[in-house]
Design a protein around this motif. Structure first.
Motif, PDB file in Angstrom:
ATOM      1  N   SER A 139     -19.407   6.993 -10.973  1.00 34.83           N
ATOM      2  CA  SER A 139     -19.757   6.249  -9.763  1.00 34.83           C
ATOM      3  C   SER A 139     -19.626   4.762 -10.028  1.00 34.83           C
ATOM      4  N   LEU A 140     -19.346   4.033  -8.946  1.00 38.91           N
ATOM      5  CA  LEU A 140     -19.144   2.581  -9.032  1.00 38.91           C
ATOM      6  C   LEU A 140     -19.705   1.950  -7.773  1.00 38.91           C
ATOM      7  N   THR A 141     -20.536   0.931  -7.923  1.00 40.08           N
ATOM      8  CA  THR A 141     -20.991   0.134  -6.788  1.00 40.08           C
ATOM      9  C   THR A 141     -20.615  -1.320  -7.043  1.00 40.08           C
ATOM     10  N   VAL A 142     -19.959  -1.949  -6.090  1.00 35.18           N
ATOM     11  CA  VAL A 142     -19.568  -3.347  -6.215  1.00 35.18           C
ATOM     12  C   VAL A 142     -20.171  -4.124  -5.051  1.00 35.18           C
TER      13      VAL A 142
ATOM     14  N   THR B 168     -16.226  -6.832   3.403  1.00 33.01           N
ATOM     15  CA  THR B 168     -17.055  -5.820   2.747  1.00 33.01           C
ATOM     16  C   THR B 168     -18.129  -6.516   1.919  1.00 33.01           C
ATOM     17  N   VAL B 169     -19.392  -6.099   2.076  1.00 29.92           N
ATOM     18  CA  VAL B 169     -20.440  -6.702   1.248  1.00 29.92           C
ATOM     19  C   VAL B 169     -20.876  -5.778   0.111  1.00 29.92           C
ATOM     20  N   SER B 170     -20.778  -4.449   0.320  1.00 27.98           N
ATOM     21  CA  SER B 170     -21.136  -3.515  -0.746  1.00 27.98           C
ATOM     22  C   SER B 170     -20.250  -2.289  -0.649  1.00 27.98           C
ATOM     23  N   LEU B 171     -19.743  -1.836  -1.789  1.00 27.40           N
ATOM     24  CA  LEU B 171     -18.799  -0.713  -1.842  1.00 27.40           C
ATOM     25  C   LEU B 171     -19.227   0.252  -2.942  1.00 27.40           C
ATOM     26  N   THR B 172     -19.447   1.509  -2.580  1.00 24.24           N
ATOM     27  CA  THR B 172     -19.815   2.535  -3.570  1.00 24.24           C
ATOM     28  C   THR B 172     -18.787   3.656  -3.552  1.00 24.24           C
ATOM     29  N   THR B 173     -18.331   4.062  -4.740  1.00 26.08           N
ATOM     30  CA  THR B 173     -17.362   5.155  -4.835  1.00 26.08           C
ATOM     31  C   THR B 173     -17.856   6.208  -5.819  1.00 26.08           C
ATOM     32  N   TYR B 174     -17.820   7.465  -5.388  1.00 24.84           N
ATOM     33  CA  TYR B 174     -18.134   8.591  -6.273  1.00 24.84           C
ATOM     34  C   TYR B 174     -16.827   9.267  -6.655  1.00 24.84           C
ATOM     35  N   PHE B 175     -16.545   9.327  -7.945  1.00 24.75           N
ATOM     36  CA  PHE B 175     -15.323   9.952  -8.444  1.00 24.75           C
ATOM     37  C   PHE B 175     -15.591  11.437  -8.694  1.00 24.75           C
ATOM     38  N   HIS B 176     -15.064  12.282  -7.822  1.00 23.45           N
ATOM     39  CA  HIS B 176     -15.236  13.725  -8.035  1.00 23.45           C
ATOM     40  C   HIS B 176     -14.259  14.253  -9.085  1.00 23.45           C
ATOM     41  N   ALA B 177     -13.078  13.667  -9.142  1.00 25.32           N
ATOM     42  CA  ALA B 177     -12.020  14.137 -10.040  1.00 25.32           C
ATOM     43  C   ALA B 177     -12.248  13.624 -11.448  1.00 25.32           C
TER      44      ALA B 177
ATOM     45  N   HIS C 252     -21.740  -2.999   9.780  1.00 23.94           N
ATOM     46  CA  HIS C 252     -21.545  -1.572  10.050  1.00 23.94           C
ATOM     47  C   HIS C 252     -21.252  -0.858   8.740  1.00 23.94           C
ATOM     48  N   ASP C 253     -21.524   0.440   8.718  1.00 26.29           N
ATOM     49  CA  ASP C 253     -21.198   1.228   7.539  1.00 26.29           C
ATOM     50  C   ASP C 253     -19.825   1.874   7.713  1.00 26.29           C
ATOM     51  N   GLN C 254     -19.265   2.319   6.614  1.00 30.54           N
ATOM     52  CA  GLN C 254     -18.041   3.105   6.637  1.00 30.54           C
ATOM     53  C   GLN C 254     -18.160   4.172   5.563  1.00 30.54           C
ATOM     54  N   SER C 255     -17.818   5.389   5.898  1.00 31.52           N
ATOM     55  CA  SER C 255     -17.687   6.448   4.901  1.00 31.52           C
ATOM     56  C   SER C 255     -16.236   6.875   4.873  1.00 31.52           C
ATOM     57  N   ALA C 256     -15.747   7.280   3.711  1.00 23.67           N
ATOM     58  CA  ALA C 256     -14.342   7.665   3.616  1.00 23.67           C
ATOM     59  C   ALA C 256     -14.136   8.713   2.538  1.00 23.67           C
TER      60      ALA C 256
ATOM     61  N   LEU D 207     -10.597  16.892  -3.057  1.00 21.58           N
ATOM     62  CA  LEU D 207     -11.309  15.648  -2.740  1.00 21.58           C
ATOM     63  C   LEU D 207     -11.491  14.865  -4.051  1.00 21.58           C
ATOM     64  N   LEU D 208     -10.693  13.823  -4.225  1.00 23.12           N
ATOM     65  CA  LEU D 208     -10.732  13.052  -5.479  1.00 23.12           C
ATOM     66  C   LEU D 208     -11.927  12.106  -5.508  1.00 23.12           C
ATOM     67  N   ALA D 209     -12.256  11.536  -4.366  1.00 20.77           N
ATOM     68  CA  ALA D 209     -13.372  10.580  -4.307  1.00 20.77           C
ATOM     69  C   ALA D 209     -13.950  10.547  -2.906  1.00 20.77           C
ATOM     70  N   SER D 210     -15.260  10.318  -2.814  1.00 15.43           N
ATOM     71  CA  SER D 210     -15.859   9.941  -1.535  1.00 15.43           C
ATOM     72  C   SER D 210     -16.417   8.531  -1.726  1.00 15.43           C
ATOM     73  N   THR D 211     -16.312   7.723  -0.677  1.00 14.19           N
ATOM     74  CA  THR D 211     -16.629   6.309  -0.854  1.00 14.19           C
ATOM     75  C   THR D 211     -17.285   5.750   0.405  1.00 14.19           C
ATOM     76  N   HIS D 212     -18.170   4.803   0.221  1.00 15.42           N
ATOM     77  CA  HIS D 212     -18.973   4.269   1.326  1.00 15.42           C
ATOM     78  C   HIS D 212     -19.049   2.762   1.187  1.00 15.42           C
ATOM     79  N   GLN D 213     -19.105   2.081   2.306  1.00 15.50           N
ATOM     80  CA  GLN D 213     -19.260   0.636   2.231  1.00 15.50           C
ATOM     81  C   GLN D 213     -20.021   0.085   3.417  1.00 15.50           C
ATOM     82  N   LEU D 214     -20.567  -1.114   3.207  1.00 14.60           N
ATOM     83  CA  LEU D 214     -21.234  -1.838   4.275  1.00 14.60           C
ATOM     84  C   LEU D 214     -20.405  -3.082   4.534  1.00 14.60           C
TER      85      LEU D 214
END
Lengths: 269, 269
Positions: A58-61, A208-217, A244-248, A257-264
């Motif tokens: 996981s990564l949060t920036v 983008t102010v905050s970005l989180t990515t979960y690496f499933h692969a 606003h939020d974004q999920s991807a 599903l290689l990654a799920s990722t979310h950002q504000l």
């Protein structure tokens, strides 16, 4: 000759877990570099560390302020190392400021019960989707090939239009194509254009102010993807008082599903 | 007499942005305290800081190791303060280790174009849903009232069963009821039981490793919710090699999306 992404995320070791980097102007966004390439740089520091345990999980920036064209230092600190996981705090320093911070978790992964619950979207192949023209967009966009299946940016249309849905589905890969790895996937996670541009017909300042990515692969699964197109799907849930939020989702061409990722995302007006 | 949550997240200032805390055993999980109350503690440090600008906008908490019953220090550091936003790095120190780290973004928010794109789930009122019995569960569970509409834990059923869907929909609030604020909402974001317990009929060791929450609501909207039930909805996308993701929504009783939250969960076997 190396790939533009490799030049952009290159870090030179400058002592224990401190690295020097500089983002070339071909990854420029409106103000400072494209956030995705900064995310890849922040992840690259623990990736290159001699203390590294396992692969990114996981990564949060957090993007606090603009990063300039001049060199910067990335300081990575392992705060905790367990038998099979490792936690990192990462900071980007430039001109006495800290415009970007991040945290990452790495892990040695083992086989367990597994299931893919999310379904791969029903889409035409990449070859049948039109390429996003990058002429009127920031420079970084030309480093990607985006083939938009649905949910493009309203203000780019001949007759700018609003939409009830913020969903975008697109095929995407580096341009020129490049074999997928964790930093490249971290950058791709920030490739979806802002959801307000899908919903609304006009351009407004965004970031983008905050970005989180979960690496499933794991690494082997990324290797199997190679340099082929990934399928991306993104949507927003609530737009309210400047954010606003974004999920991807980022899918392999073979349907994993290689990654799920979310950002504000910050937006004005 | 103060509410159990207020006692659990209480922090005593111990110098500039350093705080002392200790989690009572009534918020105990299997190993160490409930992650949600730790998330609330991590958020509470910048909330209590004299340097605070605005209200919480996003929070990421990384759980690296167990927190013991003894006192700990929370060190919060503002890495960047803009005109309308502020970035924080936060660490929990105990016995010379750093078991928990976090980052938070605060903001002064202003009116903009707004829309709620996500739909409120179609559910019966809280009074019609059965309460989750907390007898065989860790102690922290009894500090919440959970009324499960669908997607309970398989191993609690009379005849333990697997499910094809990891979705849970439930009504939830503090027990005893407590007026909602940002730390309480940060704790509620970690209330959903692990998705593997919804999918699979057996108990396995699990633990949240990273938790991110986006606060859509501002303080006034949280105040309007008061101590009424929130509606929660959670699901997982991919379970693979020891980890799975979870996304969740927390809704006000009047149908506003107060927060969207995501986490990565470790599971064994």
């Amino acid at each position: 000759m190396s790939h533009p992404l490799d030049r952009a995320i290159a870090l030179r070791s400058d002592g224990e877990n401190t690295f020097q980097g500089q983002i070339p102007t071909d990854y420029a966004n409106f103000i400072g570099p494209f956030g995705g390439v900064l995310a890849a740089v922040m992840l690259n520091a623990p990736c290159l560390s001699a203390d590294r345990l396992g692969d990114p999980l996981s990564l949060t920036v957090n993007f606090g302020g603009p990063v300039g064209e001049e060199p910067f230092a990335v300081v990575a600190r392992p705060t905790r190392t367990n038998r099979s996981s490792q936690h990192w705090q990462i900071e980007l320093h430039q001109n006495g400021e800290i415009p970007v911070t991040a945290s990452a978790i790495f892990a040695l992964r083992r086989d367990t019960w597994a299931d893919l619950e999310r379904r791969f979207p029903d889409v035409p192949p990449a070859a049948e989707a039109p390429s996003l023209a990058s002429e009127h967009l920031p420079r970084w966009v030309s480093n990607y090939e985006m083939r938009v299946v649905r949910g493009g940016m309203g203000f780019l249309a001949q007759a700018p239009e609003a939409s009830d849905s913020s969903e975008t589905v697109l095929w995407i890969r580096d341009n020129p194509p490049r074999a997928l790895d964790f930093p490249a996937l971290a950058a791709l996670a920030d490739n979806f254009f802002p959801r307000v541009f899908v919903r609304r017909p006009q351009f407004v300042p965004v970031g983008t102010v905050s970005l989180t990515t979960y690496f499933h692969a794991d690494g082997a699964e990324l290797e199997r993807q190679g340099d082929r197109f990934l399928l991306g799907r993104a949507w927003g849930n609530r737009f309210h008082k400047g954010y606003h939020d974004q999920s991807a989702e980022l899918w392999s061409e073979s349907g994993q599903l290689l990654a799920s990722t979310h950002q504000l995302v910050y937006f004005r007006e």
